[in-house]
Design a protein around this motif. Structure first.
Motif, mmCIF file in Angstrom:
data_model
loop_
_atom_site.group_PDB
_atom_site.id
_atom_site.type_symbol
_atom_site.label_atom_id
_atom_site.label_comp_id
_atom_site.label_asym_id
_atom_site.label_seq_id
_atom_site.Cartn_x
_atom_site.Cartn_y
_atom_site.Cartn_z
ATOM 1 N N VAL A 29 69.856 1.755 -24.876
ATOM 2 C CA VAL A 29 69.656 0.990 -23.644
ATOM 3 C C VAL A 29 70.945 0.976 -22.822
ATOM 4 C CG1 VAL A 29 69.140 -1.295 -22.705
ATOM 5 C CG2 VAL A 29 67.887 -0.464 -24.699
ATOM 6 N N SER A 30 72.065 0.710 -23.477
ATOM 7 C CA SER A 30 73.348 0.655 -22.792
ATOM 8 C C SER A 30 73.693 1.992 -22.138
ATOM 9 C CB SER A 30 74.442 0.260 -23.789
ATOM 10 O OG SER A 30 75.719 0.368 -23.209
ATOM 11 N N ILE A 31 73.518 3.078 -22.861
ATOM 12 C CA ILE A 31 73.862 4.403 -22.331
ATOM 13 C C ILE A 31 72.918 4.788 -21.193
ATOM 14 C CG2 ILE A 31 74.021 6.856 -22.886
ATOM 15 C CD1 ILE A 31 74.847 6.006 -25.731
ATOM 16 N N ALA A 32 71.642 4.488 -21.327
ATOM 17 C CA ALA A 32 70.687 4.796 -20.262
ATOM 18 C C ALA A 32 71.040 4.026 -18.988
ATOM 19 C CB ALA A 32 69.274 4.456 -20.718
ATOM 20 N N MET A 33 71.409 2.755 -19.136
ATOM 21 C CA MET A 33 71.819 1.966 -17.974
ATOM 22 C C MET A 33 73.080 2.558 -17.343
ATOM 23 S SD MET A 33 71.192 -1.872 -19.526
ATOM 24 C CE MET A 33 71.998 -2.708 -18.150
ATOM 25 N N ALA A 34 74.006 3.011 -18.180
ATOM 26 C CA ALA A 34 75.236 3.618 -17.670
ATOM 27 C C ALA A 34 74.928 4.880 -16.875
ATOM 28 C CB ALA A 34 76.172 3.937 -18.826
ATOM 29 N N CYS A 35 74.053 5.716 -17.411
ATOM 30 C CA CYS A 35 73.687 6.956 -16.714
ATOM 31 C C CYS A 35 72.988 6.656 -15.387
ATOM 32 C CB CYS A 35 72.789 7.798 -17.618
ATOM 33 S SG CYS A 35 72.390 9.421 -16.957
ATOM 34 N N PHE A 36 72.147 5.643 -15.378
ATOM 35 C CA PHE A 36 71.456 5.248 -14.150
ATOM 36 C C PHE A 36 72.464 4.793 -13.096
ATOM 37 C CE2 PHE A 36 69.362 1.926 -11.585
ATOM 38 C CZ PHE A 36 68.362 2.699 -11.005
ATOM 39 N N CYS A 37 73.449 3.989 -13.497
ATOM 40 C CA CYS A 37 74.481 3.531 -12.559
ATOM 41 C C CYS A 37 75.278 4.711 -12.013
ATOM 42 C CB CYS A 37 75.412 2.541 -13.236
ATOM 43 S SG CYS A 37 74.659 0.949 -13.629
ATOM 44 N N LEU A 38 75.543 5.681 -12.860
ATOM 45 C CA LEU A 38 76.241 6.883 -12.405
ATOM 46 C C LEU A 38 75.429 7.605 -11.343
ATOM 47 C CD1 LEU A 38 78.227 9.332 -12.605
ATOM 48 C CD2 LEU A 38 76.784 10.150 -14.482
ATOM 49 N N GLN A 39 74.154 7.814 -11.617
ATOM 50 C CA GLN A 39 73.322 8.582 -10.700
ATOM 51 C C GLN A 39 73.095 7.880 -9.364
ATOM 52 O OE1 GLN A 39 69.784 9.915 -12.729
ATOM 53 N NE2 GLN A 39 70.919 11.442 -13.890
ATOM 54 N N GLN A 40 73.284 6.565 -9.342
ATOM 55 C CA GLN A 40 73.145 5.829 -8.083
ATOM 56 C C GLN A 40 74.453 5.759 -7.304
ATOM 57 O OE1 GLN A 40 70.031 4.923 -7.123
ATOM 58 N NE2 GLN A 40 69.520 5.966 -9.047
ATOM 59 N N SER A 41 75.509 6.336 -7.848
ATOM 60 C CA SER A 41 76.806 6.320 -7.161
ATOM 61 C C SER A 41 76.783 7.255 -5.962
ATOM 62 C CB SER A 41 77.924 6.736 -8.126
ATOM 63 O OG SER A 41 77.993 5.864 -9.224
ATOM 64 N N GLU A 42 77.387 6.810 -4.873
ATOM 65 C CA GLU A 42 77.386 7.595 -3.633
ATOM 66 C C GLU A 42 78.663 8.417 -3.464
ATOM 67 O OE1 GLU A 42 76.686 4.788 -0.545
ATOM 68 O OE2 GLU A 42 74.613 4.368 -1.171
ATOM 69 N N SER A 43 79.643 8.194 -4.314
ATOM 70 C CA SER A 43 80.893 8.951 -4.239
ATOM 71 C C SER A 43 81.536 9.002 -5.613
ATOM 72 C CB SER A 43 81.859 8.304 -3.240
ATOM 73 O OG SER A 43 82.290 7.043 -3.717
ATOM 74 N N ALA A 44 82.452 9.935 -5.781
ATOM 75 C CA ALA A 44 83.177 10.041 -7.054
ATOM 76 C C ALA A 44 84.002 8.785 -7.311
ATOM 77 C CB ALA A 44 84.078 11.278 -7.035
ATOM 78 N N ARG A 45 84.554 8.223 -6.240
ATOM 79 C CA ARG A 45 85.353 7.003 -6.392
ATOM 80 C C ARG A 45 84.500 5.843 -6.873
ATOM 81 N NH1 ARG A 45 89.088 4.298 -1.588
ATOM 82 N NH2 ARG A 45 89.878 2.536 -2.844
ATOM 83 N N GLN A 46 83.297 5.750 -6.318
ATOM 84 C CA GLN A 46 82.384 4.693 -6.751
ATOM 85 C C GLN A 46 81.972 4.899 -8.207
ATOM 86 O OE1 GLN A 46 78.199 4.230 -5.074
ATOM 87 N NE2 GLN A 46 79.278 2.618 -3.933
ATOM 88 N N ALA A 47 81.750 6.138 -8.591
ATOM 89 C CA ALA A 47 81.407 6.438 -9.980
ATOM 90 C C ALA A 47 82.553 6.067 -10.910
ATOM 91 C CB ALA A 47 81.079 7.923 -10.119
ATOM 92 N N LEU A 48 83.787 6.357 -10.500
ATOM 93 C CA LEU A 48 84.954 6.009 -11.300
ATOM 94 C C LEU A 48 85.025 4.505 -11.544
ATOM 95 C CD1 LEU A 48 87.728 6.796 -12.578
ATOM 96 C CD2 LEU A 48 88.721 6.481 -10.313
#
Length: 491
Positions: A29-48
């Motif tokens: 669950v934790s990893i899936a949520m993390a991947c989802f947050c990554l994919q919703q990032s609009e920039s590399a800085r936001q992903a960082l």
């Protein structure tokens, strides 16, 4: 903002998959949520930033027990210990910030995310001596995925957990990456099923009785000079109750005096046990003169020390704990605060070429405390051994989750190498673990007692002992390259 908060919450869920909570489905669950947050990032800085918040939740909760040693035993005030722990967690969180950053740059797919995760976990395990704690694969030690460990160690388990969880998120998106991630996930499930039928090591000889002595001496008293004589009495009295023919094990720094100071006492204990058909292994600080200077080491010795061939049967710890066993830049920071002057914080690491211990006709691969967390070191040293031994003093961390997390990770080494593991500690968890990573016998924490059990010597080599981490790092790199290649082909 909501995705940043979601990333932080996902990180807080991560440690709940480990001991003492053992809610392992939350790992996915934790990893899936993390991947989802990554994919919703609009920039590399936001992903960082989101990756760093994820790591901050993970380590801020997962290793919060670090402040116990600083405050309760390092004489650091709570108002300093908590910020120090927070800074430690914040630095570790950067590895997951980089995981998110690299994944965003290379395509944000499950393939890239899983590959980047494994690569950064591996770097975290050796960079600046490393902190190989809370790898995702450790949470799967008691799950149907556990038989993957002899094939690829905690690394394959970690890669599997991240790929399976992130592939579920990838299913939301069209394109060939979805199918490739799905195919790899199916392959992992098939490999897991096959792994349940495989055995790589075999029994060698008769079971050997073993006695692990848990002195349970309070950490705030253990290093006091006035406690030395009483400590000897405690271990002597507990050992005297052990039947004949047992391999007796005392924990890390069971005696807080150097072997060279208490040679007569230690050797007398060993000779007595030898006359009763047993043997003796103990943790003991070590002092030697080198080129006119004095060298101190954290060691484990088989007593009597001198083997028949004249060699000393002693192993000196290689992987030292920063600030606990050595102080980086000690000329600058020693004396600033009491925590930098903990007892026995001036050790020198041992030579990697040291041999294993020999006792009762068995070859025992030794590891002291923190060393058991390094998969490659354990796998390399396990070749030709009949069993593994690890001694520790987790009393530094009191009743926190730290000692139980440490115990869970130690169990993984038995599973990876297909060998029994004998674990002796000052106050728990003292245990005997079989070649499948299962606890055979254990003592409760914070009790003074002797664990009487036995272990089965085993021989053989698991695939992980042969290959180590490299095949999985290569696979991770190929997954990252494939994800990047798919991204470059997109219009």
């Amino acid at each position: 903002m909501r995705y940043a908060l979601l990333a932080l919450i996902a990180g807080l869920l991560f440690p709940l998959a480990f001991a003492p909570y053992d809610l392992w489905p939350l790992m996915f669950v934790s990893i899936a949520m993390a991947c989802f947050c990554l994919q919703q990032s609009e920039s590399a800085r936001q992903a960082l930033l989101r990756g760093w918040l994820y790591g901050m939740g993970m380590f801020g909760f997962g290793v919060s027990w670090v402040h116990v040693s600083m405050h309760e035993y390092g004489e650091m005030s709570l108002w300093m210990a908590i910020p120090f722990t927070a800074v430690f967690a914040a630095v570790l969180a950067l590895f997951y910030g980089l995981t998110f950053y690299c994944s965003w740059r290379l395509g944000r797919s499950a393939l890239v995310f899983a590959g980047s995760w494994l690569l950064l976990d591996w770097i975290r395990g050796w960079f600046l001596t490393g902190f190989p704690w809370l790898y995702a694969g450790y949470s799967l030690i008691d799950t149907p995925f556990a038989p993957l460990a002899p094939l690829g160690g905690v690394w394959l388990l970690t890669l599997s957990a991240v790929l399976l969880a992130s592939s579920l998120v990838q299913l939301r998106q069209p394109g060939p990456q979805r199918w490739l991630a799905g195919a790899l996930s199916v392959l992992i499930l098939v490999m897991t099923g096959i792994a349940h039928t495989l055995t790589f090591t075999h029994s060698s000889g008769e079971p050997q009785p073993v006695a692990l002595v848990q002195g349970n001496i309070p950490q705030d008293l253990k290093w006091q000079i006035s406690m030395r004589e009483r400590t000897r009495e405690i271990y002597h009295e507990l050992t005297a109750t052990i039947p004949d023919g047992y391999l007796v094990i005392w924990p890390e720094s069971a005696l807080t005096e150097f072997y060279q100071t208490i040679t007569d006492f230690v050797e007398s204990e060993g000779e007595t046990l030898q006359q009763r058909g047993g043997a003796f292994i103990t943790g003991v600080p070590w002092r030697t003169l080198d080129n006119g200077g004095i060298t101190y080491r954290n060691s484990i010795a088989a007593i009597p020390l001198q083997a028949e061939d004249g060699h000393e049967r002693v192993y000196h710890k290689q992987k030292l704990v920063p600030f606990g066993e050595y102080v980086p830049m000690q000329s600058l920071i020693r004396g600033l605060i009491p925590f930098f002057d903990l007892p026995m914080s001036g050790f020198t690491p041992g030579d990697p070429a040291q041999g294993n211990l020999q006792t009762l006709g068995h070859t025992i691969a030794p590891f002291i405390c923190y060393e058991i967390l390094y998969p490659e070191q354990v796998a390399t040293r396990s070749h030709g051994s009949d069993a593994l031994i690890t001694i520790s003093n987790d009393a530094w961390f009191g009743t926190s989750a730290g000692p139980l997390q440490h115990f869970q990770m130690a169990r993984m080494r038995a599973l990876e190498t297909g060998r029994w593991l004998l674990r002796g500690t000052n106050n728990g968890v003292t245990a005997v673990i079989d070649d499948r990573g299962k606890v055979v016998d254990a003592l409760p924490q914070f009790e003074r007692d002797v664990l009487l059990s036995s272990y089965q010597p085993r021989q053989g080599t698991t695939p992980f002992m042969t290959t180590g981490v490299w095949p999985w790092l290569l696979l991770a790199a190929l997954m990252m390259a494939a994800g990047w290649r798919f991204r470059m082909r997109q219009p």
